[in-house]
Design a protein around this motif. Structure first.
Motif, PDB file in Angstrom:
ATOM      1  N   LEU A 107       0.983  -1.486  -0.044  1.00 24.80           N
ATOM      2  CA  LEU A 107       0.427  -0.273   0.225  1.00 24.80           C
ATOM      3  C   LEU A 107       0.708   0.881   0.018  1.00 24.80           C
ATOM      4  N   GLY A 108       2.384   1.393  -0.177  1.00 24.34           N
ATOM      5  CA  GLY A 108       3.024   2.491   0.278  1.00 24.34           C
ATOM      6  C   GLY A 108       2.902   3.250   1.411  1.00 24.34           C
ATOM      7  N   ARG A 109       2.766   2.450   2.570  1.00 29.34           N
ATOM      8  CA  ARG A 109       3.090   2.488   3.535  1.00 29.34           C
ATOM      9  C   ARG A 109       3.935   2.597   4.541  1.00 29.34           C
ATOM     10  N   ASN A 110       4.871   3.568   5.071  1.00 31.30           N
ATOM     11  CA  ASN A 110       6.320   3.352   5.844  1.00 31.30           C
ATOM     12  C   ASN A 110       5.888   3.294   6.960  1.00 31.30           C
ATOM     13  N   PRO A 111       5.397   2.906   8.125  1.00 32.37           N
ATOM     14  CA  PRO A 111       4.974   3.419   9.769  1.00 32.37           C
ATOM     15  C   PRO A 111       6.553   2.642  10.930  1.00 32.37           C
ATOM     16  N   ASP A 112       6.865   1.995  10.426  1.00 31.99           N
ATOM     17  CA  ASP A 112       8.046   2.427  10.817  1.00 31.99           C
ATOM     18  C   ASP A 112       9.397   3.151  10.639  1.00 31.99           C
ATOM     19  N   THR A 113       9.689   4.326   9.762  1.00 31.60           N
ATOM     20  CA  THR A 113      10.250   4.953   9.643  1.00 31.60           C
ATOM     21  C   THR A 113       9.698   6.230   9.978  1.00 31.60           C
ATOM     22  N   VAL A 114       8.732   6.752  10.413  1.00 29.48           N
ATOM     23  CA  VAL A 114       8.378   7.427  11.262  1.00 29.48           C
ATOM     24  C   VAL A 114       7.738   8.371  12.497  1.00 29.48           C
ATOM     25  N   LYS A 115       9.717   8.806  12.621  1.00 31.06           N
ATOM     26  CA  LYS A 115       9.836   9.315  13.709  1.00 31.06           C
ATOM     27  C   LYS A 115      10.027  10.474  13.995  1.00 31.06           C
ATOM     28  N   ALA A 116       8.476  11.463  12.863  1.00 35.55           N
ATOM     29  CA  ALA A 116       8.572  12.531  13.535  1.00 35.55           C
ATOM     30  C   ALA A 116       7.415  13.205  14.874  1.00 35.55           C
ATOM     31  N   ASN A 117       7.055  14.079  15.728  1.00 37.34           N
ATOM     32  CA  ASN A 117       6.502  14.136  16.472  1.00 37.34           C
ATOM     33  C   ASN A 117       5.119  15.139  15.729  1.00 37.34           C
ATOM     34  N   VAL A 118       4.297  14.092  15.301  1.00 38.47           N
ATOM     35  CA  VAL A 118       2.965  15.560  14.602  1.00 38.47           C
ATOM     36  C   VAL A 118       2.182  15.624  15.374  1.00 38.47           C
TER      37      VAL A 118
ATOM     38  N   SER B  13      -8.326  28.819  11.448  1.00 38.36           N
ATOM     39  CA  SER B  13      -8.803  27.477  11.238  1.00 38.36           C
ATOM     40  C   SER B  13      -8.160  26.067  11.311  1.00 38.36           C
ATOM     41  N   VAL B  14      -9.157  25.005  11.184  1.00 40.24           N
ATOM     42  CA  VAL B  14      -8.607  24.256  10.801  1.00 40.24           C
ATOM     43  C   VAL B  14      -8.617  23.248  10.587  1.00 40.24           C
ATOM     44  N   PRO B  15      -7.751  22.079  10.309  1.00 33.46           N
ATOM     45  CA  PRO B  15      -7.043  21.641  10.983  1.00 33.46           C
ATOM     46  C   PRO B  15      -5.486  22.279  11.146  1.00 33.46           C
ATOM     47  N   GLN B  16      -4.703  23.093  11.877  1.00 29.11           N
ATOM     48  CA  GLN B  16      -3.566  23.216  12.117  1.00 29.11           C
ATOM     49  C   GLN B  16      -2.458  22.205  12.147  1.00 29.11           C
ATOM     50  N   ILE B  17      -1.545  21.848  11.793  1.00 29.87           N
ATOM     51  CA  ILE B  17      -1.365  20.809  11.563  1.00 29.87           C
ATOM     52  C   ILE B  17       0.627  21.050  11.752  1.00 29.87           C
ATOM     53  N   PHE B  18       1.304  20.414  12.964  1.00 29.40           N
ATOM     54  CA  PHE B  18       2.762  20.933  13.607  1.00 29.40           C
ATOM     55  C   PHE B  18       3.638  19.525  12.888  1.00 29.40           C
ATOM     56  N   ILE B  19       4.591  19.397  12.511  1.00 26.87           N
ATOM     57  CA  ILE B  19       5.920  18.552  12.107  1.00 26.87           C
ATOM     58  C   ILE B  19       6.431  19.253  13.030  1.00 26.87           C
ATOM     59  N   ASN B  20       7.529  18.028  14.084  1.00 24.64           N
ATOM     60  CA  ASN B  20       8.415  18.943  15.089  1.00 24.64           C
ATOM     61  C   ASN B  20       8.306  20.010  15.031  1.00 24.64           C
ATOM     62  N   ASP B  21       7.274  20.567  15.801  1.00 29.78           N
ATOM     63  CA  ASP B  21       6.176  21.309  16.022  1.00 29.78           C
ATOM     64  C   ASP B  21       7.559  22.764  15.373  1.00 29.78           C
ATOM     65  N   HIS B  22       7.195  22.209  14.214  1.00 27.84           N
ATOM     66  CA  HIS B  22       7.325  22.823  13.302  1.00 27.84           C
ATOM     67  C   HIS B  22       5.594  23.382  12.120  1.00 27.84           C
ATOM     68  N   HIS B  23       5.067  24.506  11.565  1.00 29.84           N
ATOM     69  CA  HIS B  23       3.724  25.008  11.619  1.00 29.84           C
ATOM     70  C   HIS B  23       4.035  24.207  10.145  1.00 29.84           C
TER      71      HIS B  23
ATOM     72  N   LEU C 117      10.126  14.426   6.186  1.00 36.78           N
ATOM     73  CA  LEU C 117       9.132  15.567   7.272  1.00 36.78           C
ATOM     74  C   LEU C 117       8.858  14.001   8.313  1.00 36.78           C
ATOM     75  N   LEU C 118       8.531  13.206   7.689  1.00 42.35           N
ATOM     76  CA  LEU C 118       8.126  12.285   8.594  1.00 42.35           C
ATOM     77  C   LEU C 118       8.793  11.602   9.691  1.00 42.35           C
ATOM     78  N   THR C 119      10.155  11.573   8.550  1.00 43.18           N
ATOM     79  CA  THR C 119      11.354  10.019   8.802  1.00 43.18           C
ATOM     80  C   THR C 119      12.558  11.619  10.019  1.00 43.18           C
ATOM     81  N   GLN C 120      12.149  12.402  10.379  1.00 39.46           N
ATOM     82  CA  GLN C 120      13.335  13.607  10.661  1.00 39.46           C
ATOM     83  C   GLN C 120      12.749  12.917  12.154  1.00 39.46           C
ATOM     84  N   VAL C 121      13.952  12.808  12.866  1.00 40.47           N
ATOM     85  CA  VAL C 121      13.437  12.241  14.564  1.00 40.47           C
ATOM     86  C   VAL C 121      13.255  13.598  14.923  1.00 40.47           C
ATOM     87  N   ALA C 122      12.165  13.980  16.546  1.00 41.21           N
ATOM     88  CA  ALA C 122      12.104  15.438  17.074  1.00 41.21           C
ATOM     89  C   ALA C 122      12.620  15.534  18.067  1.00 41.21           C
TER      90      ALA C 122
END
Length: 102
Positions: free
Chosen positions: A8-19, A68-78, A97-102
């Motif tokens: 399915l193209g999903r890589n949950p094991d590589t997601v390290k970011a704080n979202v 407005s919502v949603p507002q999304i932050f990845i590793n504390d970056h808007h 972005l999702l693979t970068q460690v928080a």
């Protein structure tokens, strides 16, 4: 499950970011953004701010006064809202972005 994720193209094991995502419960854009994050295998922190003006003010302070919502932050970056999240994905930048460690 690992095989299914790869197909399915999903890589949950590589997601390290704080979202983090600020949402309203019945907002269609919030639901759409959460679906993309779920599809990517992201464990995210959701702040449901329905009717909570103090939480909305905090969200606005973090997001350069966007209310407005949603507002999304990845590793504390808007990163913005739903359309911004999908734009990052279509450019191939979201996975990075999702693979970068928080």
């Amino acid at each position: 499950m690992e095989l299914l994720n790869r197909l399915l193209g999903r890589n949950p094991d590589t997601v390290k970011a704080n979202v983090e995502i600020y949402t309203w419960q019945i907002c269609p854009y919030c639901i759409r953004a959460k679906l993309l994050l779920w599809w990517k295998g992201v464990n995210f922190t959701e702040y449901k701010i329905d009717g909570d003006e103090a939480a909305r003010i905090k969200m606005a302070e973090r997001s350069n006064q966007r209310r407005s919502v949603p507002q999304i932050f990845i590793n504390d970056h808007h990163v913005g809202g739903c359309d911004d999240l999908y734009a990052l994905d279509s450019k191939g930048q979201l996975d990075l972005l999702l693979t970068q460690v928080a």
